[in-house]
Scaffold this active site. Structure first.
Site, PDB file in Angstrom:
ATOM      1  N   GLY A 190       8.640   8.091  -5.268  1.00  0.00           N
ATOM      2  CA  GLY A 190       7.328   8.316  -5.122  1.00  0.00           C
ATOM      3  C   GLY A 190       6.876   6.894  -5.366  1.00  0.00           C
ATOM      4  O   GLY A 190       7.990   5.680  -5.389  1.00  0.00           O
TER       5      GLY A 190
ATOM      6  N   THR B 268       1.058  -6.684  21.655  1.00  0.00           N
ATOM      7  CA  THR B 268       0.175  -6.988  21.019  1.00  0.00           C
ATOM      8  C   THR B 268       1.189  -7.078  19.834  1.00  0.00           C
ATOM      9  O   THR B 268       1.026  -6.089  18.324  1.00  0.00           O
ATOM     10  CB  THR B 268      -1.250  -6.055  21.013  1.00  0.00           C
TER      11      THR B 268
ATOM     12  N   ASP C 201       6.162   4.171  -7.067  1.00  0.00           N
ATOM     13  CA  ASP C 201       7.086   3.696  -8.682  1.00  0.00           C
ATOM     14  C   ASP C 201       7.385   2.422  -8.831  1.00  0.00           C
ATOM     15  O   ASP C 201       8.038   1.498  -9.698  1.00  0.00           O
ATOM     16  CB  ASP C 201       7.405   4.563  -9.137  1.00  0.00           C
TER      17      ASP C 201
ATOM     18  N   SER D 161       9.818   1.397  -7.907  1.00  0.00           N
ATOM     19  CA  SER D 161      11.187   0.873  -8.082  1.00  0.00           C
ATOM     20  C   SER D 161      12.297   0.447  -6.954  1.00  0.00           C
ATOM     21  O   SER D 161      13.403  -0.316  -6.912  1.00  0.00           O
ATOM     22  CB  SER D 161      11.848   2.573  -7.824  1.00  0.00           C
TER      23      SER D 161
ATOM     24  N   HIS E 111       4.891   0.559  13.100  1.00  0.00           N
ATOM     25  CA  HIS E 111       5.904  -0.133  14.495  1.00  0.00           C
ATOM     26  C   HIS E 111       4.711  -0.694  15.403  1.00  0.00           C
ATOM     27  O   HIS E 111       5.529  -1.829  16.257  1.00  0.00           O
ATOM     28  CB  HIS E 111       6.444   1.306  15.168  1.00  0.00           C
TER      29      HIS E 111
ATOM     30  N   ARG F   3       6.622  -1.922   5.333  1.00  0.00           N
ATOM     31  CA  ARG F   3       8.144  -1.628   5.691  1.00  0.00           C
ATOM     32  C   ARG F   3       8.481  -1.101   3.325  1.00  0.00           C
ATOM     33  O   ARG F   3       9.230   0.119   3.815  1.00  0.00           O
ATOM     34  CB  ARG F   3       8.680  -1.933   6.680  1.00  0.00           C
TER      35      ARG F   3
ATOM     36  N   HIS G 282       9.493   1.974   2.148  1.00  0.00           N
ATOM     37  CA  HIS G 282      11.094   2.625   1.338  1.00  0.00           C
ATOM     38  C   HIS G 282      11.342   2.755   0.109  1.00  0.00           C
ATOM     39  O   HIS G 282      12.027   3.396  -0.593  1.00  0.00           O
ATOM     40  CB  HIS G 282      11.792   0.913   1.786  1.00  0.00           C
ATOM     41  N   ASP G 283       9.866   2.722  -1.092  1.00  0.00           N
ATOM     42  CA  ASP G 283       9.472   2.130  -2.197  1.00  0.00           C
ATOM     43  C   ASP G 283       9.255   4.147  -2.136  1.00  0.00           C
ATOM     44  O   ASP G 283       9.944   4.449  -3.016  1.00  0.00           O
ATOM     45  CB  ASP G 283       8.376   1.485  -2.608  1.00  0.00           C
TER      46      ASP G 283
ATOM     47  N   ASN H 225      18.167  -0.233   2.630  1.00  0.00           N
ATOM     48  CA  ASN H 225      17.275  -1.179   2.198  1.00  0.00           C
ATOM     49  C   ASN H 225      17.683  -2.698   2.066  1.00  0.00           C
ATOM     50  O   ASN H 225      16.824  -3.909   2.086  1.00  0.00           O
ATOM     51  CB  ASN H 225      17.198  -0.867   0.468  1.00  0.00           C
TER      52      ASN H 225
ATOM     53  N   ASP I   4      -2.907  -2.052  16.259  1.00  0.00           N
ATOM     54  CA  ASP I   4      -3.806  -1.293  17.295  1.00  0.00           C
ATOM     55  C   ASP I   4      -2.427  -0.316  17.937  1.00  0.00           C
ATOM     56  O   ASP I   4      -1.518  -0.115  17.069  1.00  0.00           O
ATOM     57  CB  ASP I   4      -4.265  -2.615  18.198  1.00  0.00           C
TER      58      ASP I   4
ATOM     59  N   PRO J 129      14.034   7.586   7.209  1.00  0.00           N
ATOM     60  CA  PRO J 129      14.536   7.831   8.402  1.00  0.00           C
ATOM     61  C   PRO J 129      15.776   6.169   8.453  1.00  0.00           C
ATOM     62  O   PRO J 129      15.032   5.378   8.620  1.00  0.00           O
ATOM     63  CB  PRO J 129      13.533   7.715   9.169  1.00  0.00           C
TER      64      PRO J 129
END
Length: 324
Positions: free
Chosen positions: A69, A247, A71, A73, A191, A59, A63-64, A91, A252, A161
């Site tokens: 891009g 699971t 990087d 950050s 997920h 995750r 988010h990075d 975040n 999977d 998103p």
């Protein structure tokens, strides 16, 4: 049933920036021979002691990369003079285990190869190795990224998103970053591991409408189980539920198998199956895990070089949470 508390472009050259050509699989072969083993040792120890690390790091990587891009950050801490990305509202729920595993790897690498390995490369490889460790597909990670010099919380809104967004809006976010609908669905398969806080889906399970306590997209027994698991979430905001209740610790295709059964956790999960633009890919990946793994691996290879900085761009940070 346990509850936890707490398209690929045909030609890659059409997508990659010119700096991509400076990346290579063996970038650290001479510069830091211990690079891969150090990452592997670090993530193995962390995942064993904290089993949610793999999902947390995956995750964090998303988010990075989707902001400026890949990087690193997202790793920058805020100062009195700058509110960094990690302090943007979306975040704030990023798990600490993900930040911790990157800090551990960076610390170990600074001892063996000072001022050599970027935090961006560490995050990219740690993510891949953790995904593989919990059963996911192996994919190549090109190396040679530099760390970004900008991290601002006000640059985040609208670029990631949210689980409450309609599917059309989520599709547009990915399209604006050069990803197809099929790639978006494959990446959503992340997920299959991890968890979500109750507050992220509470509106769908409590007082949903005048005729139903919960959204009818949920399997009734599942909705009732969620209501029970989350009943104290207003007093305890850390209450969470596994994204894939079947699971939860294995990478999977069960996440996709869950969606037609009403076992999706978030509104965005339900949307993947109810939206005709995405449903066909959900059904494809539910029926064939190999197809999901192949699509996920290709999409991750593509994401991992999104707007990367190389050469004289950016820097090699001394520590991942602060600019030099």
């Amino acid at each position: 049933m346990a509850f936890l508390q707490i398209l690929f472009l045909t030609s890659l050259s059409l997508f990659f920036s010119p700096s991509h050509s400076q990346l290579s699989l063996d970038y650290y072969k001479q510069k830091c021979p211990a690079f891969e083993q150090t990452i592997r040792d670090t993530i193995t120890n962390k995942q064993i002691t904290s089993p949610t690390t793999a999902a947390a790091t995956l995750r964090l990587f998303f988010h990075d990369c989707l902001i400026n891009g890949c990087d690193a950050s997202i790793l920058i801490s805020s100062t009195p003079f700058n509110s960094a990305e990690r302090d943007a509202d979306i975040n704030l729920s990023l798990p600490g285990d993900a930040f911790d595993v990157i800090v551990r790897a960076k610390t170990a690498l600074e001892l063996t190869c000072p001022n050599t390995v970027s935090c961006a490369d560490i995050l990219a490889v740690a993510t891949r190795d953790l995904v593989t460790m919990v059963g996911g597909p192996y994919y190549n990670v090109l190396l040679g990224r530099r760390d970004g010099l900008v991290s601002k919380s006000n640059s985040v809104e609208g670029k990631l998103p949210r689980p409450t967004m309609p599917m059309s809006q989520i599709i547009n976010i990915f399209k604006s970053n050069g990803f197809s609908i099929q790639e978006m669905v494959a990446l959503s398969g992340a997920h299959t591991i991890g968890f979500s806080h109750c507050k992220e889906f509470s509106s769908g399970i409590y007082n949903f409408s005048n005729v139903s306590q919960y959204d009818r997209e949920y399997n009734p027994r599942f909705a009732q189980g969620l209501q029970q698991a989350c009943k104290d979430f207003t007093k305890n905001p850390t209450l969470s539920v596994f994204n894939d209740i079947m699971t939860p610790n294995k990478f999977d295709n069960m996440y996709f198998q869950n969606l037609p059964k009403g076992l999706g956790l978030l509104r965005s999960d339900h949307g993947l199956y109810s939206d005709p633009n995405t449903k066909q890919f959900v059904e494809m990946y539910a029926a064939d895990q190999n197809k999901f793994f192949q699509a996920f691996a290709k999409a991750m290879e593509k994401l991992s070089v999104y707007k990367v900085q190389t050469g004289r761009q950016g820097e090699i940070r001394h520590r991942c949470d602060a600019f030099n």
